[in-house]
Write an enzyme that holds these catalytic residues in place. Structure first.
Site, PDB file in Angstrom:
ATOM      1  N   SER A  74       0.819  -1.219   0.000  1.00 28.08           N
ATOM      2  CA  SER A  74       0.000   0.000   0.000  1.00 28.08           C
ATOM      3  C   SER A  74       0.852   1.268   0.000  1.00 28.08           C
ATOM      4  O   SER A  74       0.389   2.329  -0.385  1.00 28.08           O
ATOM      5  CB  SER A  74      -0.937   0.004   1.212  1.00 28.08           C
ATOM      6  OG  SER A  74      -0.226  -0.255   2.394  1.00 28.08           O
ATOM      7  N   ARG A  75       2.093   1.156   0.458  1.00 28.04           N
ATOM      8  CA  ARG A  75       2.928   2.356   0.617  1.00 28.04           C
ATOM      9  C   ARG A  75       4.392   2.027   0.302  1.00 28.04           C
ATOM     10  O   ARG A  75       4.755   0.864   0.196  1.00 28.04           O
ATOM     11  CB  ARG A  75       2.876   2.838   2.082  1.00 28.04           C
ATOM     12  CG  ARG A  75       1.519   3.263   2.533  1.00 28.04           C
ATOM     13  CD  ARG A  75       1.531   3.748   3.969  1.00 28.04           C
ATOM     14  NE  ARG A  75       1.426   2.670   4.935  1.00 28.04           N
ATOM     15  CZ  ARG A  75       2.178   2.557   6.021  1.00 28.04           C
ATOM     16  NH1 ARG A  75       3.115   3.443   6.257  1.00 28.04           N
ATOM     17  NH2 ARG A  75       1.998   1.559   6.856  1.00 28.04           N
ATOM     18  N   VAL A 123       0.394 -10.528   7.286  1.00 28.06           N
ATOM     19  CA  VAL A 123       1.331 -11.581   6.860  1.00 28.06           C
ATOM     20  C   VAL A 123       1.799 -12.464   8.021  1.00 28.06           C
ATOM     21  O   VAL A 123       2.347 -13.544   7.791  1.00 28.06           O
ATOM     22  CB  VAL A 123       2.574 -11.004   6.140  1.00 28.06           C
ATOM     23  CG1 VAL A 123       2.200 -10.350   4.821  1.00 28.06           C
ATOM     24  CG2 VAL A 123       3.356 -10.044   7.031  1.00 28.06           C
ATOM     25  N   TYR A 179      14.773  -5.206  14.913  1.00 22.02           N
ATOM     26  CA  TYR A 179      14.739  -5.043  13.444  1.00 22.02           C
ATOM     27  C   TYR A 179      15.965  -5.721  12.802  1.00 22.02           C
ATOM     28  O   TYR A 179      15.845  -6.430  11.804  1.00 22.02           O
ATOM     29  CB  TYR A 179      14.712  -3.546  13.133  1.00 22.02           C
ATOM     30  CG  TYR A 179      14.512  -3.190  11.680  1.00 22.02           C
ATOM     31  CD1 TYR A 179      13.255  -3.281  11.089  1.00 22.02           C
ATOM     32  CD2 TYR A 179      15.582  -2.740  10.911  1.00 22.02           C
ATOM     33  CE1 TYR A 179      13.071  -2.931   9.759  1.00 22.02           C
ATOM     34  CE2 TYR A 179      15.402  -2.386   9.582  1.00 22.02           C
ATOM     35  CZ  TYR A 179      14.146  -2.485   9.008  1.00 22.02           C
ATOM     36  OH  TYR A 179      13.974  -2.134   7.687  1.00 22.02           O
ATOM     37  N   ALA A 180      17.143  -5.519  13.412  1.00 17.91           N
ATOM     38  CA  ALA A 180      18.370  -6.134  12.887  1.00 17.91           C
ATOM     39  C   ALA A 180      18.268  -7.655  12.936  1.00 17.91           C
ATOM     40  O   ALA A 180      18.685  -8.353  12.002  1.00 17.91           O
ATOM     41  CB  ALA A 180      19.583  -5.657  13.677  1.00 17.91           C
ATOM     42  N   ALA A 181      17.688  -8.177  14.033  1.00 18.49           N
ATOM     43  CA  ALA A 181      17.541  -9.632  14.163  1.00 18.49           C
ATOM     44  C   ALA A 181      16.609 -10.162  13.084  1.00 18.49           C
ATOM     45  O   ALA A 181      16.886 -11.201  12.456  1.00 18.49           O
ATOM     46  CB  ALA A 181      17.007  -9.981  15.550  1.00 18.49           C
ATOM     47  N   LYS A 238      15.943  -8.781  10.163  1.00 18.72           N
ATOM     48  CA  LYS A 238      16.516  -8.617   8.823  1.00 18.72           C
ATOM     49  C   LYS A 238      17.720  -9.539   8.602  1.00 18.72           C
ATOM     50  O   LYS A 238      17.951 -10.003   7.482  1.00 18.72           O
ATOM     51  CB  LYS A 238      16.888  -7.148   8.587  1.00 18.72           C
ATOM     52  CG  LYS A 238      15.680  -6.206   8.586  1.00 18.72           C
ATOM     53  CD  LYS A 238      14.654  -6.620   7.543  1.00 18.72           C
ATOM     54  CE  LYS A 238      13.515  -5.645   7.395  1.00 18.72           C
ATOM     55  NZ  LYS A 238      12.511  -6.067   6.406  1.00 18.72           N
TER      56      LYS A 238
END
Ligand code: NAP
Length: 251
Positions: free
Chosen positions: A18-19, A68, A159-161, A163
């Site tokens: 959507s963005r 998701v 976030y790092a984990a 990614k």
């Protein structure tokens, strides 16, 4: 665009379209000839606007709402996409969120939410389309990692984990599906101008720019173009790769 870059006859599912990067990716894939299922979680209006800009429903575009991270919702999302457009041959696992904070002060819920969207989401969506791709003996899955997954970042351990986890997931799935003709790759963008990076202060931006040889932040289209390439026949011998799109920030 040469024939080697065409996506005519392909059906793409882009999560979180959507963005931002997802929106630019859906547009790039549609421009290359693919039919596109646009997944979104909450922003229906933005998703509808994108669908309109791509020609509207019936012109090889479908809207599929769903979280998701939720097994049942992923199953219905994929079912709806395939009922509207045919078997999914390109999956872009793009949906992602941030819940930044230092580990000492991070709530477990914020840790879990970030991993659930990026990592569990990519697992659930890949699993849902893998059987069809294996049967067709072709397909392309592209995961959106990040420079943060490669280098870490204070304040973004969750976030790092997630990614970094996606990099291991990508390489493992590439090994599992390669013998069946299905390619699995990741891109690792640097800082891209989207809602996600809206909160960066001017000072943070200056620091990032000072460490970026190309001297600018990315536009979503910079990332979308590489995803469209990875999905195309031009990338037919690339699997298990993690391609930085970071202006040199990660060197
Ligand atoms: P964004 O502008 O914040 O958009 C996030 C998208 O993800 C939205 O479409 C949102 O849907 C969707 N989404 C969030 N949670 C979802 C869920 N549980 N199920 C389905 N969809 C969900 O983000 P962005 O900057 O474009 O980032 C896209 C991806 O690139 C993310 O994986 C991000 O981690 C990664 N990335 C971004 C940057 C950057 O600098 N921006 C850098 C490297 C990697 P709604 O609109 O419906 O909420």
């Amino acid at each position: 665009m040469t024939d080697n870059n065409t996506l005519e006859g392909q059906v793409a599912l882009v999560t979180g379209a959507s963005r931002g990067i997802g929106r630019a990716t859906a547009t790039a894939l549609a421009n290359a000839g693919a039919s596109v299922a646009i997944n979104y979680r909450s922003q229906r209006e933005a998703a509808e606007e994108l669908a309109e800009s791509l020609g509207g429903a019936g012109a090889g575009v479908a809207l599929v709402q769903g979280d998701v991270a939720d097994t049942a919702q992923v199953a219905s999302m994929v079912e709806a996409a395939e009922a509207a457009l045919g078997p999914v041959s390109i999956l872009v696992n793009n949906a992602g969120v941030t819940r930044d904070g230092l580990v000492m002060r991070m709530d477990a819920e914020d840790f879990d939410a970030v991993l659930a969207t990026s990592l569990r989401g990519a697992f659930l969506c890949s699993r849902a389309v893998a059987r069809g791709m294996m049967k067709a003996r072709s397909g392309s899955i592209i995961n959106i990692s990040s420079v943060i997954g490669r280098r870490g970042n204070a304040g973004q351990a969750n976030y790092a984990a997630a990614k970094a986890g996606l990099i291991g997931f990508t390489k493992s799935l590439a090994r599992e599906l390669g013998p069946r003709g299905v390619r699995v790759n990741a891109v690792a963008p640097g800082y891209v101008i989207t809602d996600m990076t809206e909160g960066l202060t001017d000072e943070m931006k200056q620091t990032i720019l000072g460490n970026t040889p190309l001297g600018r932040l990315a536009q979503p289209e910079d990332v979308a173009a590489v995803i469209a390439f990875l999905a195309s026949p031009a990338a037919s011998y690339i699997t298990g790769a993690v391609i930085p799109i970071d202006g040199g920030l990660g060197i």
